[in-house]
Scaffold this active site. Sequence first.
Site, PDB file in Angstrom:
ATOM      1  N   ASP A 170      52.441  36.825  -3.014  1.00 51.73           N
ATOM      2  CA  ASP A 170      51.041  37.222  -3.021  1.00 51.73           C
ATOM      3  C   ASP A 170      50.660  37.817  -4.374  1.00 51.73           C
ATOM      4  O   ASP A 170      51.182  37.389  -5.412  1.00 51.73           O
ATOM      5  CB  ASP A 170      50.818  38.227  -1.876  1.00 51.73           C
ATOM      6  CG  ASP A 170      49.448  38.103  -1.239  1.00 51.73           C
ATOM      7  OD1 ASP A 170      48.460  38.416  -1.921  1.00 51.73           O
ATOM      8  OD2 ASP A 170      49.380  37.711  -0.065  1.00 51.73           O
ATOM      9  N   HIS A 222      45.390  42.472  -2.233  1.00 51.11           N
ATOM     10  CA  HIS A 222      45.660  41.600  -1.101  1.00 51.11           C
ATOM     11  C   HIS A 222      47.109  41.683  -0.626  1.00 51.11           C
ATOM     12  O   HIS A 222      47.404  41.822   0.574  1.00 51.11           O
ATOM     13  CB  HIS A 222      45.299  40.167  -1.506  1.00 51.11           C
ATOM     14  CG  HIS A 222      45.290  39.164  -0.418  1.00 51.11           C
ATOM     15  ND1 HIS A 222      46.390  38.394  -0.111  1.00 51.11           N
ATOM     16  CD2 HIS A 222      44.307  38.753   0.425  1.00 51.11           C
ATOM     17  CE1 HIS A 222      46.084  37.560   0.871  1.00 51.11           C
ATOM     18  NE2 HIS A 222      44.829  37.753   1.215  1.00 51.11           N
ATOM     19  N   ASN A 324      40.459  29.780   5.512  1.00 49.43           N
ATOM     20  CA  ASN A 324      39.240  30.435   6.009  1.00 49.43           C
ATOM     21  C   ASN A 324      37.968  29.633   5.803  1.00 49.43           C
ATOM     22  O   ASN A 324      36.895  30.204   5.632  1.00 49.43           O
ATOM     23  CB  ASN A 324      39.073  31.793   5.309  1.00 49.43           C
ATOM     24  CG  ASN A 324      40.262  32.699   5.499  1.00 49.43           C
ATOM     25  OD1 ASN A 324      40.882  32.694   6.553  1.00 49.43           O
ATOM     26  ND2 ASN A 324      40.602  33.459   4.474  1.00 49.43           N
ATOM     27  N   SER A 394      44.687  35.271   6.268  1.00 42.17           N
ATOM     28  CA  SER A 394      45.681  36.029   5.500  1.00 42.17           C
ATOM     29  C   SER A 394      46.180  37.230   6.275  1.00 42.17           C
ATOM     30  O   SER A 394      47.324  37.672   6.096  1.00 42.17           O
ATOM     31  CB  SER A 394      45.064  36.521   4.183  1.00 42.17           C
ATOM     32  OG  SER A 394      44.995  35.498   3.240  1.00 42.17           O
TER      33      SER A 394
END
Length: 789
Positions: A170, A222, A324, A394
């Site tokens: 990430d 994130h 998404n 996520s």
Amino acid sequence: MIFVSRRLAPTFAVLAAACLSGAPALAGGTLSAAPPQALAVVDSTDRLIVRLRDREANVTTDSHAARVGQLGTRLGVSLQRLRGMSGNALVVQLSRMQSRDEVAALARKLAQDPDVLYAEPDLRMVPLRIPNDTAYAQQWHYFEAVGGINLPAAWDRTVGSSNITVAVIDTGLVAHPDLAGRTVAGWDFIADTTTAQDGDGRDADPSDPGDYGCNGSASSWHGTHVAGTIGAASNNGTGVAGINWLSKIQPVRVLGRCGGYTSDIADGMRWSAGIAVAGVPVNVTPSRVLNLSLGGSGSCGTTFQNAVNDVIARGTVVVVAAGNSNVDAANASPANCSGVVAVGATTRTGARAGFSNFGAKLALSAPGVSILSTLNAGSTVPASPSYALYSGTSMATPHVAGVVSLMLSLNPALTPAQVMTVLKSSARAFPTGTGADCTPALCGAGIVDAAAALAAAFPPPPPPPSRVNLALATNGGVLTASSTYSAAYPPGGANDGDRRGTRWGSGGGWNDLTANTWPDWLQLDMGSVQSVAEINVFSIQDNYASPVEPTEDLTFSLYGLKSFEVQFWTGSAWQTVPGGSVTGNNRVWRRFTFAPVLTSGLRVLVLDAAGSYSRMAELEAYSTATSAPAAVNHAAQSAGGSAVASSSYSAAFPPASVNNGDRRGVGWGAGGGWNDATAASWPDSVQVNFSASKSITEIDVFTVQDAYASPQEPTETMTFTQYGITAFEVQTWTGSAWSTVPGGTVSGNNKVWRKFSFPAITTSAVRVLVTAALAGYSRITEIEAYGPP
């Protein structure tokens, strides 16, 4: 270019945590009430609940103490009656505390005894494990029945294992008190300095400097949010809880300003799984689970698919966000790659999140709306630690990755394919009536269920087939006799399930009519041809008015059968079973076991008896013979074994790995096996101490395989050429010295698995003394030592 797969709520609240000493509170909101607690099972007990095949109404009498002890003797364990209880059952005490699975196995063996109606562990119940993290009550996604993942019940089975590592591939991690001490060394794989925003390219620092500046965006932090869901420090009285409390997080930075490149992500995936990447040091703590909360559009490219294939081949599970964009995940990469666990997002009501990608590529779904986890308050560069509600696939993905890490903590032998199967088969069905119902065609197999996944990942062994008494009247057995003294002594009194002959003279057993005249016979008709391998014959006891539960050493002198033959019907004649001719008998109970015979009838032909008459209390017949209790691995941690060694290379190669139940050495270099510390210097030793002195007849030694990164279940013919131990001695402790077992001196070895069998030895410890090995070090994956319970 791959973009971070996230969806921030239009106005998401941040939990201020500049000091983190106070209870965090949602901006504009309040802490909700703690979730209700329920009873859960503790994984150990020293008790059984047993119901005997009893004709007495009062099981609280002391007469059952002897019967319980006799049951234990037949089973080869120590059993003691603790007390009677309601339902005519008994509480039985074991000699020591054992695991739930061990006691369940013992109960199954006990239930096979003809004297036992049923047996089961007397398990302790406690409230479900609820962490004391102050914001846990807001983590609805863990515990709510409709939309949550049933995590508290899973925590009662395991909260993780330090031998498992999860890679968060990430944006990297920003320092946070709830992640302190929860990580192992990672790597920054971003090669492009503009994307990296940390002033350089690839390096050993996977910290997140912020991914701000892409089209004017603020930093997302994130990776920190994802990591908190997987493994935030839990039950520490502050902040949030993570799914896994013990396994480590490996930060792998591949996303920066405006996302990250496929080339960096693929390298990060391989390195995370322990695969060499040019220019980067070897990962000494490879991960078993990769969390990829990232994605982009298009098909799964060759680069991504090859990376996935390589990682899976190492036994590593790849969990990927579905995306998404509210489109078919077939058009979203890497969610559409073969072999990945693609995860969709559901809401608090279990509905499909409106943003979540969907379709046949999804394996299952998980909560992905208003997920509370760790963050940072900085809008660009790091500032104070905080907590925030994020939404997106996520956020759903680390729920599944966390559950997978718990599954592997419980059963590290699971393959990626098995993990996928378990996740799907154990998922909870989607609720209906939500207004945006999920279906398997849209959202995968269901919502991930942590407790069900753990139960399926490491289920108890199936119970052995129950032994059926083929002679019993309730099972269709019909008894007839050569003669009967009166209706008070019917043949049917000898197949009513009462071995003692209770109610003698009132239907409790058979008595022939002809005094001092033999032969007499009692004959069983089973109604159809059956396989019979054991017959039990019970004579009347001297104290027939107050008989005790018979044992095989109980004798008579007044009324029992002295000479008789036990026979079966061949279809044309009666034939005596092997060992079935008895003379000079004085035992109340005689057991006959033999190779199975097919027959429809049995007969006891009495040739002589004490007290002038032929008398029998019970006749039993079984299709399987009574067997000895299964051998127990006394070296196993689950049996109380503990391991020590002459030296260890590092904490990544602990002695404790040699008795954890994994023969393969899965996770080598991350707790999967023992490696000594002294290169090319011998002898080295690793020793397993038992919980107490045990009788053992077999020791098994397993050394590391050549393909240590992808080991197979060893066989006795499997060989090695690179790393195994070549010369060693297998020893037991005499109480004052080490003694080599018969055949326990080995030289020129090239076998991964060596088994040593010998006459029973009583000892409290075993040791493997290594005198030579390949590649400079002594390496062992498992030591086992077997003997009776």
